[in-house]
Enzyme design. Structure first.
Site, mmCIF file in Angstrom:
data_model
loop_
_atom_site.group_PDB
_atom_site.id
_atom_site.type_symbol
_atom_site.label_atom_id
_atom_site.label_comp_id
_atom_site.label_asym_id
_atom_site.label_seq_id
_atom_site.Cartn_x
_atom_site.Cartn_y
_atom_site.Cartn_z
ATOM 1 N N LYS A 14 0.844 -1.197 0.000
ATOM 2 C CA LYS A 14 0.000 0.000 0.000
ATOM 3 C C LYS A 14 0.875 1.241 0.000
ATOM 4 O O LYS A 14 1.741 1.392 0.860
ATOM 5 C CB LYS A 14 -0.930 -0.008 1.209
ATOM 6 C CG LYS A 14 -1.919 -1.160 1.208
ATOM 7 C CD LYS A 14 -2.787 -1.157 2.457
ATOM 8 C CE LYS A 14 -3.736 -2.346 2.472
ATOM 9 N NZ LYS A 14 -4.558 -2.394 3.712
ATOM 10 N N ASP A 114 5.861 -0.153 14.595
ATOM 11 C CA ASP A 114 4.635 -0.417 15.336
ATOM 12 C C ASP A 114 4.905 -0.624 16.824
ATOM 13 O O ASP A 114 4.040 -0.386 17.657
ATOM 14 C CB ASP A 114 3.918 -1.642 14.767
ATOM 15 C CG ASP A 114 2.894 -1.271 13.712
ATOM 16 O OD1 ASP A 114 2.244 -0.233 13.861
ATOM 17 O OD2 ASP A 114 2.741 -2.019 12.736
ATOM 18 N N ASP A 244 -13.285 -13.910 7.633
ATOM 19 C CA ASP A 244 -14.022 -12.689 7.279
ATOM 20 C C ASP A 244 -15.111 -12.413 8.307
ATOM 21 O O ASP A 244 -16.099 -13.156 8.400
ATOM 22 C CB ASP A 244 -14.635 -12.855 5.890
ATOM 23 C CG ASP A 244 -15.196 -11.555 5.326
ATOM 24 O OD1 ASP A 244 -15.479 -10.629 6.118
ATOM 25 O OD2 ASP A 244 -15.363 -11.478 4.102
ATOM 26 N N GLY A 289 -10.304 -2.344 10.122
ATOM 27 C CA GLY A 289 -11.372 -2.786 9.217
ATOM 28 C C GLY A 289 -12.617 -3.259 9.920
ATOM 29 O O GLY A 289 -13.738 -2.910 9.537
ATOM 30 N N GLY A 291 -13.287 -2.730 13.272
ATOM 31 C CA GLY A 291 -13.721 -1.653 14.154
ATOM 32 C C GLY A 291 -14.495 -0.566 13.445
ATOM 33 O O GLY A 291 -15.445 -0.004 13.986
ATOM 34 N N ASN A 293 -16.159 -0.958 10.427
ATOM 35 C CA ASN A 293 -17.250 -1.409 9.559
ATOM 36 C C ASN A 293 -18.225 -2.398 10.190
ATOM 37 O O ASN A 293 -19.320 -2.588 9.644
ATOM 38 C CB ASN A 293 -16.652 -2.045 8.300
ATOM 39 C CG ASN A 293 -15.827 -1.064 7.495
ATOM 40 O OD1 ASN A 293 -16.334 -0.035 7.060
ATOM 41 N ND2 ASN A 293 -14.548 -1.345 7.324
#
Length: 356
Positions: A14, A114, A244, A289, A291, A293
């Site tokens: 990315k 991180d 998912d 993602g 949290g 959606n």
């Protein structure tokens, strides 16, 4: 200074160009197990605005790298030596440094870690109750991860609400919590590796260490087999057969219901523990993602946290898109959804090292 933020994963590279405090262009280059075609990277970069510096997300900085550092001779090799602490992530970060460095050889590059946000954990939160030699010789401690996301989300929460005690729930494929008191992380759920803590997409989160020993001594599994199972075949995929969360929420079968229940049970307990580390909580932030959606996850988590003062409005929660406040007006804890912006935090770190 315009900064190219590079976030390298096993399935994509990315690239985000950040100007000021906002991204102005983004592109993703597909990867095969952390390997990218140089031509594809060069093509993607050619379509982006010119930048003055590059910032790379690096998952593990170990004990040495506790702040962003310029990528100069020797630094990459020292980072390579830490790959064993984050075998799913560190190699991809190093591959991203290499491929972008070749494409932009004249542009200054900085590694942003991180683990750095958690480097100043209080000793009682950072240390395991294990032999002192393990710490001295091998650096065994709780490092914490997702720090770039936790740093950005906690700062955004303070700007939004003014509250000094923030719990950040970074819920994505990987998931972790942090307790941030007046800008300092005082506790987090991930530990020596990104395997500890919450239930995740394919990772187990915390399990009894005696189980790991038992599986090797009595069930006959090798260390590699145990590691592969806990990292790649556990979590949601182990319980429900899918990584998912959208599918888990949509399904009504027993396996999916159990998976969601286990996920939320661990999440609630973790939020409560983070609040305890600060003597309470002013703001609860959902990011990542899941949290951002999964309204069901946010709602179910909040449903068991009323004793802390967390109350989520079901209508507002179901309708939020991007960022928004989802708490009931007047609740003692403000509940927010904040978009994950590791790229903005990377750019902030780059400017801190290089100026501009």
């Amino acid at each position: 200074m315009r900064v190219l933020a590079v976030n390298a994963g096993s399935s994509s590279l990315k690239l985000s160009v950040v100007e000021g405090a906002a991204p102005v262009a983004e592109v993703s280059v597909p990867a095969d197990r952390g390997v990218w075609e140089r031509a594809a990277v060069e093509e993607a970069l050619a379509g982006l605005p010119e930048v003055g510096a590059v910032g790379h997300r690096v998952v593990h900085g170990g004990r040495e790298f506790v702040a962003p550092v310029r990528l100069e001779a020797g630094v990459v090799e020292r980072l390579r030596a830490l790959a064993g602490l984050a075998p799913l992530h560190q190699p991809a970060s190093l591959a991203g440094i290499e491929v972008v460095g070749r494409a932009l050889p004249g542009v200054a590059a900085v590694a942003c870690f991180d683990t750095a946000f958690h480097a100043d954990l209080p000793e009682e939160a950072a240390r395991y109750a294990v032999p002192e030699r393990w710490w001295r010789e091998w650096g065994v401690r709780r490092y914490g991860f997702h720090g770039l996301s936790h740093a950005y989300a906690s700062r955004r929460a303070v700007e939004w609400t003014g509250g000094e005690r923030v719990v950040v729930a970074h819920l994505g494929s990987g998931a972790s919590l942090s307790a941030v008191l007046r800008g300092r992380c005082v506790d987090t759920t991930m530990g020596f590796t990104p395997l500890e803590g919450l239930v995740m997409a394919t990772r187990s989160g915390t399990v009894d260490p005696g189980l790991v020993v038992w599986l090797q001594e009595w069930a006959g599994l090798s260390a590699g087999q145990v590691r592969e199972a806990l990292e790649e075949r556990s979590g949601l995929v182990g319980l429900a057969g899918t990584a998912d969360m959208r599918e888990v929420v949509e399904r009504r079968d027993a396996a999916a219901v159990l998976a969601l229940g286990v996920y939320v049970h661990r999440l609630r307990a973790g939020v409560a523990a983070m609040a305890a580390a600060m003597g309470g909580v002013d703001t609860l932030v959902f990011t990542g993602g899941v949290g951002e959606n999964a309204a069901v996850v946010r709602g179910e988590a909040a449903r068991g946290l009323g004793f802390l003062g967390v109350e989520v409005d079901p209508v507002v929660n179901a309708g939020v898109r991007g960022e928004g406040e989802v708490g009931v007006p007047g609740a003692s804890v403000r509940s927010l959804v904040v978009r994950a912006r590791e790229d903005v935090e990377i750019a902030r770190g780059v400017r801190g090292v290089l100026g501009g």
